[in-house]
Design a protein around this motif. Structure first.
Motif: not given
Length: 163
Positions: A12, A14, A49, A61-62, A94
């Motif tokens: 991810g 982020v 996650v 959250t993706v 994310c």
């Protein structure tokens, strides 16, 4: 005939909404965007996650898929005997929704928010740098990259998958 073996991973990028990306420093010393192997019976979304939480303490959250990568190099594990299987990596953008940044975990030695335009100053591994650059260049089309890492890093295919 045996089934083929692949390592499936999810990672991810982020984004904190203020121009920063979450980076974690692995135990072997390298900075990466968090992620890791999908466990048996686990889906990709739950895996990314979980990995982000385990490696940084941040709940996410993706949002959307930005890249799929395949490391198709054939080489031996550190034991010199075991074949390392092809790795397929799904990369998602994310958003943080909670948790608290933890600098040290069982898997990482540091975690921090880094300005998006400075992330490449931290990432030294050529495959990770190429994947991060593909994320930076994201134009709405999922990027597919095939590469090998041994004996040297070589990109074999790098394409945008659009409609």
């Amino acid at each position: 005939m045996p089934f083929p073996t692949h390592i499936v991973s999810a990672g991810g990028y982020v984004e904190d909404g203020q121009g920063n990306i979450l980076l974690v420093k692995t135990r072997d010393g390298g900075w990466v965007c968090p992620g890791g192997q999908v466990e048996v019976g686990e889906n990709l979304i739950d895996a990314v996650v979980r990995e982000i939480k385990e490696e940084s303490g941040i709940d996410v959250t993706v949002g959307y898929l930005v890249g799929v990568c395949s490391n198709t190099g054939i080489f031996k594990w550190y034991d010199g005997v075991t074949d390392v299987p092809t790795q397929v990596i799904f990369e998602f953008v994310c958003k943080p929704v909670g948790g608290e940044l933890v600098e040290v975990t069982d898997e990482t030695t540091d975690s921090r928010w880094v300005a998006k335009d400075r992330v490449l100053d931290f990432i030294s591994h050529p495959a990770l740098r190429a994947r991060y650059q593909a994320y930076l260049d994201f134009n709405g089309a999922v990027n597919y990259m095939e590469y090998v890492t041994h004996p040297a890093f070589i990109i074999k295919r790098d394409v945008n998958l659009s409609k």
